[in-house]
Motif scaffolding. Sequence first.
Motif: not given
Length: 70
Positions: A4, A33, A38, A40
């Motif tokens: 992350k 994502r 998120y 990656q």
Amino acid sequence: MGMKIGSVAEAAGVEVSTVRYYERRGLLAEPPRTSSGYRQYDETVVDRIRFVRQAQDLGFTLEEIEELLA
């Protein structure tokens, strides 16, 4: 599993905002994502950020660094 953005920033010794800025400038490829949105990152992005920072410390501009990376 990818990293992350906070983990990438910490490992590279920069702020999260720096990672996002480098993405906007095209110094980093936009990462995939997760389904929840998120980013990656691959672990190799940490080396790339460190390279950019070291080049800046040596006096290269971001434009010059972009050319080197291209």
